[in-house]
Design a protein around this motif. Structure first.
Motif, PDB file in Angstrom:
ATOM      1  N   THR A   8      10.136 -15.612   6.367  1.00  0.00           N
ATOM      2  CA  THR A   8      11.042 -15.725   5.858  1.00  0.00           C
ATOM      3  C   THR A   8      10.436 -15.610   4.277  1.00  0.00           C
ATOM      4  OG1 THR A   8      12.303 -17.093   7.204  1.00  0.00           O
ATOM      5  CG2 THR A   8      12.945 -17.321   4.749  1.00  0.00           C
ATOM      6  N   ASP A   9       9.266 -16.243   4.127  1.00  0.00           N
ATOM      7  CA  ASP A   9       8.641 -16.142   2.705  1.00  0.00           C
ATOM      8  C   ASP A   9       8.253 -14.978   2.535  1.00  0.00           C
ATOM      9  OD1 ASP A   9       8.881 -19.015   2.458  1.00  0.00           O
ATOM     10  OD2 ASP A   9       7.102 -19.236   3.154  1.00  0.00           O
ATOM     11  N   GLN A  10       7.747 -14.145   3.576  1.00  0.00           N
ATOM     12  CA  GLN A  10       7.154 -12.834   3.176  1.00  0.00           C
ATOM     13  C   GLN A  10       8.265 -11.898   2.842  1.00  0.00           C
ATOM     14  OE1 GLN A  10       5.293 -12.050   6.840  1.00  0.00           O
ATOM     15  NE2 GLN A  10       3.229 -12.282   6.289  1.00  0.00           N
ATOM     16  N   ARG A  11       9.672 -11.953   3.589  1.00  0.00           N
ATOM     17  CA  ARG A  11      10.649 -11.354   3.265  1.00  0.00           C
ATOM     18  C   ARG A  11      11.245 -11.664   1.838  1.00  0.00           C
ATOM     19  NH1 ARG A  11      14.485 -13.332   6.914  1.00  0.00           N
ATOM     20  NH2 ARG A  11      15.235 -14.467   4.898  1.00  0.00           N
ATOM     21  N   ASN A  12      11.374 -12.563   1.603  1.00  0.00           N
ATOM     22  CA  ASN A  12      11.849 -13.180   0.454  1.00  0.00           C
ATOM     23  C   ASN A  12      11.219 -12.986  -0.702  1.00  0.00           C
ATOM     24  OD1 ASN A  12      13.874 -14.456   1.545  1.00  0.00           O
ATOM     25  ND2 ASN A  12      13.314 -16.568   1.477  1.00  0.00           N
ATOM     26  N   HIS A  13       9.711 -12.959  -0.692  1.00  0.00           N
ATOM     27  CA  HIS A  13       8.877 -12.356  -1.655  1.00  0.00           C
ATOM     28  C   HIS A  13       9.054 -10.560  -2.018  1.00  0.00           C
ATOM     29  CE1 HIS A  13       5.266 -11.507  -3.957  1.00  0.00           C
ATOM     30  NE2 HIS A  13       5.015 -10.542  -3.408  1.00  0.00           N
ATOM     31  N   MET A  14       8.951 -10.108  -0.751  1.00  0.00           N
ATOM     32  CA  MET A  14       9.247  -8.529  -1.272  1.00  0.00           C
ATOM     33  C   MET A  14      10.509  -8.217  -1.748  1.00  0.00           C
ATOM     34  SD  MET A  14       6.478  -7.019  -0.561  1.00  0.00           S
ATOM     35  CE  MET A  14       5.304  -6.601   0.117  1.00  0.00           C
ATOM     36  N   LEU A  15      11.627  -8.718  -1.329  1.00  0.00           N
ATOM     37  CA  LEU A  15      13.183  -8.385  -1.782  1.00  0.00           C
ATOM     38  C   LEU A  15      12.974  -8.819  -3.320  1.00  0.00           C
ATOM     39  CD1 LEU A  15      15.232  -9.752   0.896  1.00  0.00           C
ATOM     40  CD2 LEU A  15      14.546  -7.485   0.778  1.00  0.00           C
ATOM     41  N   ASP A  16      12.350  -9.856  -3.631  1.00  0.00           N
ATOM     42  CA  ASP A  16      12.209 -10.239  -5.178  1.00  0.00           C
ATOM     43  C   ASP A  16      11.432  -9.455  -5.900  1.00  0.00           C
ATOM     44  OD1 ASP A  16      14.214 -12.498  -4.547  1.00  0.00           O
ATOM     45  OD2 ASP A  16      12.405 -14.007  -4.638  1.00  0.00           O
ATOM     46  N   TYR A  17      10.354  -8.818  -5.162  1.00  0.00           N
ATOM     47  CA  TYR A  17       9.292  -8.157  -5.868  1.00  0.00           C
ATOM     48  C   TYR A  17      10.033  -6.806  -5.973  1.00  0.00           C
ATOM     49  CZ  TYR A  17       5.348  -5.027  -6.802  1.00  0.00           C
ATOM     50  OH  TYR A  17       4.613  -3.985  -7.168  1.00  0.00           O
ATOM     51  N   LEU A  18      10.628  -6.289  -5.131  1.00  0.00           N
ATOM     52  CA  LEU A  18      11.362  -4.951  -5.288  1.00  0.00           C
ATOM     53  C   LEU A  18      12.430  -4.960  -6.394  1.00  0.00           C
ATOM     54  CD1 LEU A  18      11.431  -2.023  -4.327  1.00  0.00           C
ATOM     55  CD2 LEU A  18      12.986  -2.516  -2.444  1.00  0.00           C
ATOM     56  N   ASP A  19      13.209  -6.084  -6.409  1.00  0.00           N
ATOM     57  CA  ASP A  19      14.291  -6.264  -7.185  1.00  0.00           C
ATOM     58  C   ASP A  19      13.726  -6.174  -8.689  1.00  0.00           C
ATOM     59  OD1 ASP A  19      16.226  -5.841  -5.331  1.00  0.00           O
ATOM     60  OD2 ASP A  19      16.608  -8.399  -5.096  1.00  0.00           O
ATOM     61  N   ASN A  20      12.654  -7.024  -8.796  1.00  0.00           N
ATOM     62  CA  ASN A  20      11.964  -7.271 -10.131  1.00  0.00           C
ATOM     63  C   ASN A  20      11.637  -5.821 -10.648  1.00  0.00           C
ATOM     64  OD1 ASN A  20      12.954  -9.968 -10.380  1.00  0.00           O
ATOM     65  ND2 ASN A  20      11.231 -10.633  -9.554  1.00  0.00           N
ATOM     66  N   PHE A  21      10.782  -5.218  -9.457  1.00  0.00           N
ATOM     67  CA  PHE A  21      10.260  -3.891  -9.893  1.00  0.00           C
ATOM     68  C   PHE A  21      11.185  -3.032 -10.406  1.00  0.00           C
ATOM     69  CE2 PHE A  21       8.727   0.201  -8.598  1.00  0.00           C
ATOM     70  CZ  PHE A  21       7.474   0.345  -9.226  1.00  0.00           C
ATOM     71  N   ILE A  22      12.535  -2.899  -9.884  1.00  0.00           N
ATOM     72  CA  ILE A  22      13.573  -2.028 -10.467  1.00  0.00           C
ATOM     73  C   ILE A  22      14.253  -2.502 -11.776  1.00  0.00           C
ATOM     74  CG2 ILE A  22      15.905  -1.193  -9.598  1.00  0.00           C
ATOM     75  CD1 ILE A  22      14.990  -1.386  -6.637  1.00  0.00           C
ATOM     76  N   ASN A  23      14.191  -3.556 -11.794  1.00  0.00           N
ATOM     77  CA  ASN A  23      14.770  -4.211 -13.152  1.00  0.00           C
ATOM     78  C   ASN A  23      13.708  -3.908 -14.201  1.00  0.00           C
ATOM     79  OD1 ASN A  23      17.073  -5.448 -12.164  1.00  0.00           O
ATOM     80  ND2 ASN A  23      16.303  -7.135 -11.605  1.00  0.00           N
TER      81      ASN A  23
END
Length: 111
Positions: free
Chosen positions: A90-105
């Motif tokens: 869960t922590d790895q998944r949440n980190h990567m989803l946030d990372y990708l969303d922030n990267f795009i933003n």
């Protein structure tokens, strides 16, 4: 396979994303595939034990014709098959989803 899929992204935005990923040296072995590193502090105990033999660890991001697909599988760079290669916590998944969303933003791309 479990994936995080972002669809309906403009072609020019996909090119911008691809260039930024290439600039970060996240390129994979195939065109359109990028390896997003999993931070060491988020690795599972077994992944930490195997880091010298199997690591580093990453999740694969594929640039598609109209979007992005992030595999939610933590892969090892130096070994295809090992018990340390497994679906993200869960922590790895949440980190990567946030990372990708922030990267795009950060690239000023709105989805």
């Amino acid at each position: 396979m479990r994936n995080y899929l972002l669809e309906d992204i403009y072609e020019e935005d996909l090119k911008k994303i691809s260039k930024a990923l290439t600039d970060l040296e996240f390129t994979g072995g195939l065109e359109g595939i990028y390896y997003i590193p999993v931070p060491e502090d988020l690795l599972q105990a077994e992944q930490k034990e195997h880091i010298n033999e199997c690591g580093p660890y990453f999740m694969a991001l594929e640039v598609l014709e109209e979007g992005l697909k992030l595999e939610l599988l933590v892969r090892a760079r130096n070994k295809l098959r090992c018990s340390c290669v497994c679906y993200a916590t869960t922590d790895q998944r949440n980190h990567m989803l946030d990372y990708l969303d922030n990267f795009i933003n950060d690239l000023e791309i709105s989805l």
